[in-house]
Design an enzyme around this catalytic site. Structure first.
Site, PDB file in Angstrom:
ATOM      1  N   ALA A 186     -14.045  25.378 128.357  1.00  0.00           N
ATOM      2  CA  ALA A 186     -13.274  26.579 128.024  1.00  0.00           C
ATOM      3  C   ALA A 186     -11.808  26.411 128.401  1.00  0.00           C
ATOM      4  CB  ALA A 186     -13.893  27.788 128.722  1.00  0.00           C
ATOM      5  N   THR A 221      -9.124  26.592 125.496  1.00  0.00           N
ATOM      6  CA  THR A 221      -8.274  27.284 124.523  1.00  0.00           C
ATOM      7  C   THR A 221      -8.203  28.795 124.771  1.00  0.00           C
ATOM      8  OG1 THR A 221      -8.773  25.605 122.874  1.00  0.00           O
ATOM      9  CG2 THR A 221      -7.936  27.700 122.039  1.00  0.00           C
ATOM     10  N   GLY A 258      -3.183  27.033 122.452  1.00  0.00           N
ATOM     11  CA  GLY A 258      -3.963  26.319 121.438  1.00  0.00           C
ATOM     12  C   GLY A 258      -3.603  24.844 121.537  1.00  0.00           C
ATOM     13  N   ALA A 304     -14.179  12.772 123.876  1.00  0.00           N
ATOM     14  CA  ALA A 304     -14.618  13.594 122.748  1.00  0.00           C
ATOM     15  C   ALA A 304     -13.909  13.183 121.458  1.00  0.00           C
ATOM     16  CB  ALA A 304     -14.367  15.065 123.053  1.00  0.00           C
ATOM     17  N   ARG A 358     -26.687  12.253  86.968  1.00  0.00           N
ATOM     18  CA  ARG A 358     -26.243  13.220  85.954  1.00  0.00           C
ATOM     19  C   ARG A 358     -25.527  12.496  84.810  1.00  0.00           C
ATOM     20  NH1 ARG A 358     -25.263  18.136  84.083  1.00  0.00           N
ATOM     21  NH2 ARG A 358     -23.156  18.617  83.342  1.00  0.00           N
ATOM     22  N   GLY A 382     -18.819  18.672  90.404  1.00  0.00           N
ATOM     23  CA  GLY A 382     -18.437  19.691  89.429  1.00  0.00           C
ATOM     24  C   GLY A 382     -18.880  21.071  89.906  1.00  0.00           C
ATOM     25  N   GLY A 383     -19.462  21.859  89.009  1.00  0.00           N
ATOM     26  CA  GLY A 383     -19.854  23.237  89.342  1.00  0.00           C
ATOM     27  C   GLY A 383     -20.835  23.293  90.501  1.00  0.00           C
ATOM     28  N   GLU A 408     -10.056  19.072 118.885  1.00  0.00           N
ATOM     29  CA  GLU A 408      -9.700  17.815 119.577  1.00  0.00           C
ATOM     30  C   GLU A 408      -8.326  17.320 119.156  1.00  0.00           C
ATOM     31  OE1 GLU A 408     -11.160  17.258 121.999  1.00  0.00           O
ATOM     32  OE2 GLU A 408     -13.126  18.124 121.687  1.00  0.00           O
ATOM     33  N   SER A 440      -4.329  17.321 113.459  1.00  0.00           N
ATOM     34  CA  SER A 440      -3.764  16.056 112.941  1.00  0.00           C
ATOM     35  C   SER A 440      -2.289  15.910 113.268  1.00  0.00           C
ATOM     36  CB  SER A 440      -3.957  15.989 111.421  1.00  0.00           C
ATOM     37  OG  SER A 440      -5.328  15.881 111.123  1.00  0.00           O
TER      38      SER A 440
HETATM   39  C1  LIG Z   1     -14.866  24.840 115.358  1.00  0.00           C
HETATM   40  C2  LIG Z   1     -13.937  24.796 116.552  1.00  0.00           C
HETATM   41  C3  LIG Z   1     -14.462  24.434 117.796  1.00  0.00           C
HETATM   42  C4  LIG Z   1     -13.627  24.454 118.933  1.00  0.00           C
HETATM   43  N1  LIG Z   1     -14.183  24.171 120.167  1.00  0.00           N
HETATM   44  C5  LIG Z   1     -13.410  24.295 121.289  1.00  0.00           C
HETATM   45  C6  LIG Z   1     -13.979  24.135 122.601  1.00  0.00           C
HETATM   46  O1  LIG Z   1     -15.184  23.844 122.751  1.00  0.00           O
HETATM   47  N2  LIG Z   1     -13.175  24.323 123.702  1.00  0.00           N
HETATM   48  C7  LIG Z   1     -11.842  24.644 123.585  1.00  0.00           C
HETATM   49  O2  LIG Z   1     -11.173  24.793 124.609  1.00  0.00           O
HETATM   50  N3  LIG Z   1     -11.266  24.788 122.349  1.00  0.00           N
HETATM   51  C8  LIG Z   1     -12.014  24.632 121.208  1.00  0.00           C
HETATM   52  N4  LIG Z   1     -11.449  24.793 119.940  1.00  0.00           N
HETATM   53  C9  LIG Z   1     -10.035  25.127 119.848  1.00  0.00           C
HETATM   54  C10 LIG Z   1      -9.181  24.002 119.291  1.00  0.00           C
HETATM   55  O3  LIG Z   1      -8.999  23.001 120.259  1.00  0.00           O
HETATM   56  C11 LIG Z   1      -7.849  24.643 118.828  1.00  0.00           C
HETATM   57  O4  LIG Z   1      -8.156  25.413 117.679  1.00  0.00           O
HETATM   58  C12 LIG Z   1      -6.793  23.598 118.498  1.00  0.00           C
HETATM   59  O5  LIG Z   1      -6.335  22.990 119.688  1.00  0.00           O
HETATM   60  C13 LIG Z   1      -5.579  24.222 117.780  1.00  0.00           C
HETATM   61  O6  LIG Z   1      -5.130  25.351 118.462  1.00  0.00           O
HETATM   62  P1  LIG Z   1      -4.865  26.711 117.635  1.00  0.00           P
HETATM   63  O7  LIG Z   1      -6.087  27.000 116.845  1.00  0.00           O
HETATM   64  O8  LIG Z   1      -4.404  27.756 118.590  1.00  0.00           O
HETATM   65  O9  LIG Z   1      -3.724  26.356 116.618  1.00  0.00           O
HETATM   66  P2  LIG Z   1      -2.138  26.341 116.918  1.00  0.00           P
HETATM   67  O10 LIG Z   1      -1.870  25.717 118.247  1.00  0.00           O
HETATM   68  O11 LIG Z   1      -1.604  27.691 116.648  1.00  0.00           O
HETATM   69  O12 LIG Z   1      -1.648  25.338 115.804  1.00  0.00           O
HETATM   70  C14 LIG Z   1      -1.717  25.659 114.408  1.00  0.00           C
HETATM   71  C15 LIG Z   1      -1.195  24.468 113.635  1.00  0.00           C
HETATM   72  O13 LIG Z   1       0.163  24.230 113.962  1.00  0.00           O
HETATM   73  C16 LIG Z   1       0.441  22.836 113.966  1.00  0.00           C
HETATM   74  N5  LIG Z   1       0.995  22.449 115.280  1.00  0.00           N
HETATM   75  C17 LIG Z   1       0.842  23.082 116.474  1.00  0.00           C
HETATM   76  N6  LIG Z   1       1.504  22.459 117.453  1.00  0.00           N
HETATM   77  C18 LIG Z   1       2.117  21.385 116.886  1.00  0.00           C
HETATM   78  C19 LIG Z   1       2.976  20.348 117.363  1.00  0.00           C
HETATM   79  N7  LIG Z   1       3.341  20.266 118.648  1.00  0.00           N
HETATM   80  N8  LIG Z   1       3.420  19.438 116.483  1.00  0.00           N
HETATM   81  C20 LIG Z   1       3.056  19.500 115.182  1.00  0.00           C
HETATM   82  N9  LIG Z   1       2.252  20.459 114.671  1.00  0.00           N
HETATM   83  C21 LIG Z   1       1.798  21.387 115.503  1.00  0.00           C
HETATM   84  C22 LIG Z   1      -0.873  22.126 113.627  1.00  0.00           C
HETATM   85  O14 LIG Z   1      -0.906  21.874 112.246  1.00  0.00           O
HETATM   86  C23 LIG Z   1      -1.925  23.148 113.968  1.00  0.00           C
HETATM   87  O15 LIG Z   1      -3.105  22.986 113.188  1.00  0.00           O
HETATM   88  C24 LIG Z   1     -12.254  24.769 118.794  1.00  0.00           C
HETATM   89  C25 LIG Z   1     -11.735  25.095 117.534  1.00  0.00           C
HETATM   90  C26 LIG Z   1     -12.565  25.115 116.422  1.00  0.00           C
HETATM   91  C27 LIG Z   1     -11.965  25.494 115.089  1.00  0.00           C
END
Ligand SMILES: Cc1cc2nc3c(=O)[nH]c(=O)nc-3n(C[C@H](O)[C@H](O)[C@H](O)COP(=O)(O)OP(=O)(O)OC[C@H]3O[C@@H](n4cnc5c(N)ncnc54)[C@H](O)[C@@H]3O)c2cc1C
Length: 391
Positions: free
Chosen positions: A126, A128, A133, A242, A268, A339-340, A363, A366
């Site tokens: 935990a 995020t 984020g 991870a 197909r 396709g569909g 994790e 990108s």
């Molecule tokens: C299915 C799923 C499972 C998850 N499981 C866990 C978990 O078990 N534990 C946990 O702690 N978290 C978990 N997460 C959270 C995940 O790690 C975050 O969603 C991720 O780190 C992105 O944070 P955010 O969603 O707040 O996006 P934001 O931080 O708001 O970022 C949004 C977008 O902005 C861009 N961006 C942000 N910062 C930069 C930068 N410095 N440079 C360039 N581009 C940038 C990227 O394109 C990014 O996708 C999970 C998320 C999902 C969707």
């Protein structure tokens, strides 16, 4: 303890067992999982019985003792099935168990790791929050010293397995020093509440959780490693592990997607011939295979380096970035080939297309990996290394 017959298997026999389990039980049960909205409990028991919760720990902790290379080869097998099955145990075997194994106290390791390995204790990571984020340093959850322990307050979101885990590894900031620490929190402790979102766009059968912590008391023995202020370093140990597993997961998913697309294209007929004979589809499928094999080779090579010298941070970033983008591209082409049927109805491909999309976000998104790699390039390109032709 795990069944002794699993422990006695050679790696080759263990891979064959997991391959058969994937083909004969996990993949056929996907429609049942979709109907139920969760991994069928009997399959969670089977995964634990077959040692899938134990693949990342050494025998001294009740694990199977596979190398990182062996772990990624196994991951590429079982992630040909829905990525949700893997999510059910990924936070236990990766993010949390690796941080505890590397940084936990003697007591924390002895208490938790054999339980993780047996699948009896499920763990969630935990970190995020709404404010934290991509920028994990912006955690606002607080830890205030109180008697012989701490009181935690804050909210977490997007936490895989957070709703049904037994133990939460919670990252919180000390109010006094503002340093980050990690705490092992019982999910049923007073003041902990969890809930799942109404809608998931991908990973629908393994919803992430929101977690509220209101005056949650933890003892000093629950501070990971027993030392304050080590939270980020401890988190990175689990995260690097991870990330290479997510890269391997992307390879497993892309393998299945390409297999599904190829079977459809071969069976197909349009214009009096199988779709597979059409040049435009051959281009998509052939390119997908080349990219898949490049990703597979990168992950395996990276895992070998991990085993030799410890986590190769930048190469793990490169593998995570490349493989998750590759899996998304392969998924998109697979939908096109169908396709569909890629849009309408219950085919596995569109479900997997939604699932693999999330791999480019968790994790480390990108763009974070692109940024980190670009920043490291001057060093990466000047390192004297047998792999590096620029050195
Ligand atoms: C299915 C799923 C499972 C998850 N499981 C866990 C978990 O078990 N534990 C946990 O702690 N978290 C978990 N997460 C959270 C995940 O790690 C975050 O969603 C991720 O780190 C992105 O944070 P955010 O969603 O707040 O996006 P934001 O931080 O708001 O970022 C949004 C977008 O902005 C861009 N961006 C942000 N910062 C930069 C930068 N410095 N440079 C360039 N581009 C940038 C990227 O394109 C990014 O996708 C999970 C998320 C999902 C969707």
């Amino acid at each position: 303890m795990l069944a002794e017959d699993v422990r006695a298997l050679t790696f080759e026999d263990y891979v064959a067992t997991i391959r058969a389990f994937t083909d004969e039980e996990l993949i056929p049960a996907e429609p049942e999982m979709v109907r139920l909205g969760e991994v069928p409990p009997r399959l969670v028991d089977r995964m634990a019985g077959l040692g899938l919760f134990a693949i990342t720990l050494g025998p001294e902790h009740g694990g199977l003792g596979w190398s990182v290379e062996q772990q990624v080869l196994l991951t590429m097998e079982f992630t040909r099935a829905s990525v949700v099955y893997r999510s059910r145990f990924s936070t236990t075997i990766g993010l949390v168990s690796q941080a505890v194994a590397a940084h936990g106290t003697e007591d924390q390791r002895a208490r938790l790791l054999p339980e993780f390995a047996a699948g009896r204790t499920v763990a969630a990571f935990a970190l995020t929050e709404e404010s934290a984020g991509t920028d994990a340093t912006a955690v606002r959850t607080t830890a205030v010293a109180d008697g012989d322990g701490f009181v935690l307050n804050g909210s977490k979101r997007y936490i895989t397995n957070g709703h049904w885990a037994d133990v939460l590894l919670v990252f919180a900031r000390h109010e006094e020093s503002s340093a980050l620490s990690a705490f092992l929190v019982d999910r049923t402790a007073a003041g902990v509440t969890t809930r799942v979102p109404e809608q998931m766009n991908g990973h629908a059968e393994g919803p992430v959780a929101e977690i509220d912590l209101v005056d949650v008391r933890v003892g000093r023995a629950d501070l990971l490693g027993g030392v304050e202020g080590q939270g980020l370093r401890q988190a990175m140990r689990g995260i690097n592990h991870a990330r290479i597993h997510v890269a391997a997961t992307a390879v497993g998913q892309a393998t299945r997607l390409l297999q599904e697309a190829t079977e459809h294209a071969a069976s197909r007929h349009q214009f009096g011939q199988p779709l597979l004979e059409l040049g435009a589809l051959q281009s998509m499928l052939g390119r997908s295979y080349a990219e898949l094999e490049a990703g597979r080779a990168l992950v395996v090579d990276c895992a070998r380096e991990f085993d030799r010298v410890g986590p190769p941070r930048e190469r793990i970033s490169a593998a995570k970035l490349y493989c998750t983008e590759m899996a998304s591209a392969v998924a998109d082409r697979a939908v096109q080939v169908l396709g569909g049927a890629g849009i309408v109805g219950p085919h596995a491909v569109p479900r997997m297309w939604r699932d693999v999309r999330a791999l480019r976000i968790y994790e480390g998104a990108s763009q974070l990996h692109e940024r980190n790699l670009a920043r490291a390039l001057p060093t990466l390109l000047s390192t004297s290394d047998e792999r590096n032709p620029h050195a």
